[in-house]
Design a protein around this motif. Structure first.
Motif, short mmCIF file in Angstrom:
data_model
loop_
_atom_site.label_atom_id
_atom_site.label_comp_id
_atom_site.label_asym_id
_atom_site.label_seq_id
_atom_site.Cartn_x
_atom_site.Cartn_y
_atom_site.Cartn_z
N VAL A 126 84.22 13.65 24.08
CA VAL A 126 84.76 13.35 22.77
C VAL A 126 85.03 14.67 22.06
O VAL A 126 84.14 15.50 21.90
N VAL A 127 86.27 14.87 21.66
CA VAL A 127 86.72 16.13 21.09
C VAL A 127 87.01 15.95 19.60
O VAL A 127 87.67 14.98 19.21
N THR A 128 86.49 16.87 18.80
CA THR A 128 86.75 16.87 17.36
C THR A 128 88.02 17.65 17.08
O THR A 128 88.15 18.81 17.48
N LEU A 129 88.99 17.03 16.40
CA LEU A 129 90.25 17.67 16.05
C LEU A 129 90.39 17.75 14.53
O LEU A 129 89.80 16.94 13.80
N TYR A 130 91.14 18.74 14.08
CA TYR A 130 91.34 18.98 12.65
C TYR A 130 90.01 19.16 11.92
O TYR A 130 89.87 18.81 10.75
N GLY A 131 89.01 19.70 12.62
CA GLY A 131 87.71 19.97 12.01
C GLY A 131 86.89 18.74 11.69
O GLY A 131 85.80 18.84 11.14
N GLY A 132 87.39 17.55 12.03
CA GLY A 132 86.69 16.32 11.71
C GLY A 132 87.62 15.22 11.23
O GLY A 132 87.18 14.13 10.89
N GLY A 133 88.92 15.49 11.25
CA GLY A 133 89.89 14.50 10.81
C GLY A 133 90.22 13.47 11.88
O GLY A 133 90.57 12.33 11.57
N GLN A 134 90.13 13.88 13.14
CA GLN A 134 90.38 12.97 14.27
C GLN A 134 89.35 13.23 15.37
O GLN A 134 88.80 14.33 15.48
N PHE A 135 89.15 12.21 16.18
CA PHE A 135 88.29 12.33 17.35
C PHE A 135 89.01 11.68 18.53
O PHE A 135 89.48 10.53 18.42
N LYS A 136 89.13 12.39 19.63
CA LYS A 136 89.81 11.87 20.82
C LYS A 136 88.86 11.92 22.02
O LYS A 136 88.09 12.88 22.19
N LEU A 137 88.93 10.90 22.84
CA LEU A 137 88.18 10.88 24.10
C LEU A 137 89.08 11.39 25.20
O LEU A 137 90.10 10.77 25.53
N TYR A 138 88.71 12.54 25.78
CA TYR A 138 89.42 13.10 26.92
C TYR A 138 88.65 12.71 28.19
O TYR A 138 87.45 12.98 28.30
N THR A 139 89.35 12.08 29.11
CA THR A 139 88.76 11.70 30.39
C THR A 139 89.33 12.60 31.48
O THR A 139 90.55 12.80 31.55
N TYR A 140 88.45 13.14 32.31
CA TYR A 140 88.83 14.10 33.34
C TYR A 140 88.45 13.59 34.73
O TYR A 140 87.40 12.99 34.92
N ARG A 141 89.32 13.88 35.67
CA ARG A 141 88.94 13.82 37.10
C ARG A 141 88.43 15.20 37.44
O ARG A 141 89.10 16.20 37.23
N LYS A 142 87.21 15.28 37.92
CA LYS A 142 86.60 16.58 38.14
C LYS A 142 86.39 16.85 39.63
O LYS A 142 86.19 15.95 40.45
#
Length: 681
Positions: free
Chosen positions: A169-185
């Motif tokens: 879960v990545v915080t964007l705009y310092g806290g304005g948005q939150f996105k879940l990035y899913t990775y194949r590792k």
């Protein structure tokens, strides 16, 4: 030279983030690419199929770099300086793979890079409603805990298979948005081909963040799974050609951190406290390394990778101090904030988050020194601290753990702790001694935390005792502590583990205090500022960089420097004219040996207007047909403004061309099988 660590140097250039990004500015997320804007600027824009293909070919390396798949058999293109640590780690028994380079003649000779992991984004989803609902009206520490718990729950649900996937879960705009990035590792990453270090470092620090350049800063890795190369049908097409002046280019990678949306109070803290301290610390640390490395050729070899990183960082931090003290920068950023504040007066739900930010930063000023110096920095102490902390955190429910210790984060932590990465004792002792001495210097010998840290020992004696007595260099011992959990940690008499145990409770107190007084309030404030920005200017702004996948577009173009146009490229034959015979302008040995065979007219390095920053090292430079035509490895001196701003008139990305890399594969460091793989249809 190293885009793994980038900050800012700025004269008078700045694009104020008031409305939509200008010209080629922008590190865009893949789920919000500005197709209409690019079409207006360039007359075309990639479609969704193009974006999906490129996203699936882009690779994030956990060492802080970017890369890309360039064959159907897991072959990865990145920068040489992104694999320098791997080459150093694999240099055993008198071999010096960093100095001499490495060519795997067959896949059986491809060697595991300890601690390295390759990750490919498979999906991006908006989880802002869930994250904000979890926090609700909570503030301070309670808000941070709720946000952390919600993130852990979302990550766990998103990636139940933690062997092959990773969720973040990545915080964007310092806290304005939150996105879940899913990775194949891919946790098995091996070195395939790397030139000698002089080929990448020709010009050394004088050429760092400059152009023209003559650097073969490219290397190849390969991802494996179940001891076999992974199949990667979704990859970029290798195209060994020179770029045309003016042609559109895309850079896809993981820019580390930018600070283009910080508040004035946050910038003041950087200008007055953290940036000057960074410059001073790295300057002294550089001097200590140079003195230690002068003692013997062996030490010169063993300390080289650390010194290279320190010198790069020092140049960056000095530039950051200059940038933060530039009157034009200060005035323009202050004007940008004032404009947004004026547009937000009386808006429902906004309040005065700038005042909240000032209060949080004021509190952080009182915490900062203890937070910075309580935990000394060294590889072996890092192992100890992570083992102690993880043993306790793994006994808790997932949602109650500290950030970095959730179930979704543990597999990578375990890999980095347990992979057989060598640690050079004198190097680690030098770093440990340095940071212990700085803790005493900045906090004072009577400070309670300094007494907790040092007891009655001197930094020199303590560092020597810890390095001589610890067994943490042995990955078997580290594994035993990891597998043994809290009981093994409690029973350990290892001096480094004992130090980490002694500091852990106090460090937890400081984390909680920071969350209560700074992290919680500043995230809430910046979230409201983001809402105000969206309301005032729309949603066409890109977020600050967060070492997550981004795409920028630009073109091959020079810039005007002191009344003269800088050319867009250098040629491989130009290195012979630039060479002086004395370091750092001494020719790489392969260039001396193979001068008659080398095509002097091959484009070597070139520049584009793409907007990038640290973390973009190794990012593929891609043409409109999704062909890879280079690898970004640096920027010009003006690009160091990228931490705070972008100016298309003189901000330039520096890339090594695929044509030059192919000449390296053909003539300088021959790898015929690799060439055949790159051109396989």
């Amino acid at each position: 030279m190293r885009l793994t660590t980038r900050f800012a140097l700025l004269g008078t250039m700045l694009s104020i983030p008031l409305a939509a990004a200008r010209a080629d500015e922008g590190m865009w997320t893949f789920d919000a690419f500005p197709a209409a804007k690019m079409r207006a600027d360039y007359g075309f824009a990639p479609d969704q199929a193009w974006l999906d293909r490129v996203r699936g070919s882009a690779v994030r390396l956990t060492g802080g770099c970017s890369a890309s798949f360039v064959s159907a058999s897991g072959l990865i293109l990145t920068n040489h300086h992104c694999v320098a640590g791997c080459l150093q780690d694999l240099s055993e028994g008198g071999a010096d793979l960093l100095k001499n380079g490495y060519v795997a003649r067959a896949r059986t000779e491809e060697k595991l890079c300890p601690g390295q992991q390759a990750e490919v984004v498979t999906s991006i989803s908006d989880v802002t409603p869930q994250m904000k609902a979890a926090v609700g009206s909570l503030t301070g520490l309670a808000a941070v805990k709720a946000r952390t718990a919600a993130g852990a729950q979302i990550e766990g649900a998103g990636c139940p298979d933690r062997k092959t996937t990773r969720c973040q879960v990545v915080t964007l705009y310092g806290g304005g948005q939150f996105k879940l990035y899913t990775y194949r590792k891919y946790s098995d990453v091996r070195i395939v081909w790397a030139p000698e270090s002089r080929a990448e470092q020709f010009g050394g620090d004088p050429d760092n963040f400059n152009f023209p350049r003559y650097a073969l800063d490219g290397s190849f890795l390969r991802a494996y799974e179940n001891s076999k190369p992974v199949m990667t049908p979704q990859h970029l097409t290798w195209t060994a050609r020179a770029p045309a002046d003016g042609e559109a280019t895309f850079v896809v990678g993981n820019p580390g951190t930018t600070e283009r949306l910080l508040t004035q109070s946050q910038l003041a803290f950087s200008r007055e406290v953290s940036a000057p301290m960074d410059a001073l610390l790295f300057s002294e640390l550089r001097g200590r390394f140079i003195a230690a490395m002068a003692q013997s050729p062996q030490r010169a070899r063993e300390g080289k990778e650390d010194l290279d990183g320190i010198e790069n960082s020092l140049k960056v931090y000095i530039g950051r101090v200059k940038a933060l003290n530039d009157p034009a920068l200060s005035a323009k950023m202050a004007a940008a904030e004032a404009d947004l504040r004026s547009r937000s007066v009386g808006k429902p739900g906004i309040g005065d988050p700038w005042a909240d930010s000032e209060k949080a930063v004021a509190a952080y000023r009182n915490i900062y020194l203890t937070r910075r110096f309580l935990r000394p920095r060294s590889d072996l102490f890092g192992y100890a601290a992570a083992l102690v902390r993880s043993a306790a955190e793994r006994t808790k429910p997932d949602g109650e753990r500290l950030p970095g210790y959730s179930d979704s984060a543990l597999p990578l932590l375990e890999k980095q702790l347990l992979d057989p990465t060598p640690v050079t004792p004198w190097v680690d002792q030098l770093k440990l001694e340095f940071y212990l001495s700085k803790a005493r210097e900045y906090l004072g010998p009577d400070d309670a935390d300094v007494k907790l840290l040092l007891g009655r020992e001197s930094p020199e004696a303590m560092a020597a005792r810890l390095i001589a007595g610890t067994k943490l260099r042995d990955p078997v011992y580290r594994r035993a502590l990891w597998n043994g959990g809290q009981a093994a940690i409690n029973a350990s008499t290892d001096p480094m583990i004992r130090l980490a145990r002694r500091l852990d409770a106090r460090d937890r107190q400081m984390i909680a205090l920071t969350d209560e007084q700074y992290t919680g309030p500043i995230t809430a404030a910046r979230g409201k500022i983001a809402d105000a920005r969206f309301a005032a200017y729309g949603d066409t702004l890109y977020p600050d960089a967060t070492f997550t996948l981004r795409i920028s577009y630009g073109k091959v173009a020079g810039w005007m420097e002191r009344g003269k146009m800088v050319p867009t490229r250098t040629l491989m034959g130009g290195i012979y004219d630039r060479a002086t015979g004395a370091a750092p302008f001494d020719l790489p040995s392969a260039f001396v040996t193979n001068k008659a065979k080398l095509n002097p007219n091959v484009t070597y390095d070139y520049i584009t207007t793409n907007d990038i920053i640290g973390g973009n090292s190794g990012s593929p430079v891609i043409d409109r047909e999704a062909n890879v035509i280079g690898a970004a490895f640096d920027g010009n001196i003006h690009s160091l403004a990228g931490d705070y701003a972008y100016d298309g008139s003189n901000n330039r990305t520096v890339a090594v061309s695929t044509a030059a890399l192919e000449e390296g594969l053909r003539v300088l460091y021959p790898a015929p099988a690799l060439l055949a793989e790159l051109h396989a249809k």
